[in-house]
Design an enzyme around this catalytic site. Sequence first.
Site, PDB file in Angstrom:
ATOM      1  N   SER A  20      18.105 -78.798 -68.719  1.00  0.00           N
ATOM      2  CA  SER A  20      16.498 -79.294 -68.982  1.00  0.00           C
ATOM      3  C   SER A  20      15.892 -80.678 -68.731  1.00  0.00           C
ATOM      4  CB  SER A  20      15.566 -78.526 -69.512  1.00  0.00           C
ATOM      5  OG  SER A  20      14.120 -78.522 -69.275  1.00  0.00           O
ATOM      6  N   LYS A  23     -11.779 -74.379 -74.834  1.00  0.00           N
ATOM      7  CA  LYS A  23     -11.451 -74.903 -75.986  1.00  0.00           C
ATOM      8  C   LYS A  23     -10.113 -74.484 -76.543  1.00  0.00           C
ATOM      9  CE  LYS A  23     -10.684 -78.946 -78.557  1.00  0.00           C
ATOM     10  NZ  LYS A  23     -10.580 -79.692 -77.910  1.00  0.00           N
TER      11      LYS A  23
END
Length: 396
Positions: A213, A265
């Site tokens: 990765s 949020k």
Amino acid sequence: MSENENNTPLPADTDTSLPRENWEKKLMEQEHTALFSDAQEKPAEAAPDKAEAETADAKKPHSGRGLWAFLLLLTFTVSACCGLYLTVKPVPACENEKPAVQETEEQEESASAKLAGALAKSKSSKPGIAWIKVRGIIAQDNSSGPFSRPTGAGAIAKKIRDAADDKNVKAIVLDINSPGGTVASVQNIYGELLKAKENGKKIVALFRDVAASGGFYIAMAADKIVAEPGTITGSVGVIMQTSNVEGLFDKIGVKVMPITSGKYKDMGSAYRPMTDAEKAILQDMVNDTYTQFFAAVKAGRPDVTPENLTEYTDGRVFTGQRAFNLGFIDKLGGEEEARLLAGELAGLKDPKIINQRPSDGLRELIFSFGSSMENQSLAKQLQSLATPSVSYLWVN
């Protein structure tokens, strides 16, 4: 003279002429008076002796204290006189003595000459390669303790910059043993490697046990990649992990009530389930981040066919041998092969490793212990649990 006159008895003593009883009584009174007089005279004679002894005993300690006080006073006086003499004593001028200003200037010139010599020696030293290690999860270091040292992506990026600025460094070997890390930290190192290449440095990536990765991502900036046949690599992809502790909090009677300025949020909050709209937003962000990863792999491995590039960039891991067969790495081997390959790219026959900064064993031990203790703190663990992050990370 007649015989009668010679035989005439003397007059008898009046005391002896007293009756026997009166005479014995008077004798006893005289003896008693004599004993009483002796008893009164002896204390009177002993009193002066006792007073003299007490006076002598009282004088002994006083005389000792007085002697010590005198000695201390004498020492103080002598010391004061010596100090005063040394203070006011005129120092004879020495013909060879240099003024303080001139001596300071000469010392500065000497230090400058030494520094210039060191720089000249450094410039005249043989060129070599810089060996930079990347270990563990790649992320920014948040340690702030007194016994912690910077070990995160920022420290690795600084080593790359230092190597890029060093004229003696002709190539960089990036020694990678990492499952990846956060997106921004991985891209920070990747960008510094590209700048080093623009500065004329050759870069070789060496895969150790794991280079997956994000560890695979930063290697895409290298000119060549070396890996062992059994190295675990690949895992081209992006992951974002969130947690949900709502059930646990319900059991212990804790309820979190956030107050937000918008409905998204607290998206990804661990204290409530995620809505479908929130999942779609986060998925779009992950896809965008994956596109950046795919572009880096495509640019760094131009010899990989489009079919293999598409198939093996779906997040799967594969061995170093498979990566070599597919064209994701250039050579099988270890650190010696990486060193020689870096020297070959830089035009060095037997390249030497240039250490940017010599390691201090005890200092590194203390700082690494402090950093590890700080990173394992409860606050760090809770922060990582509550804050989701997008990562180029291989997890199992």
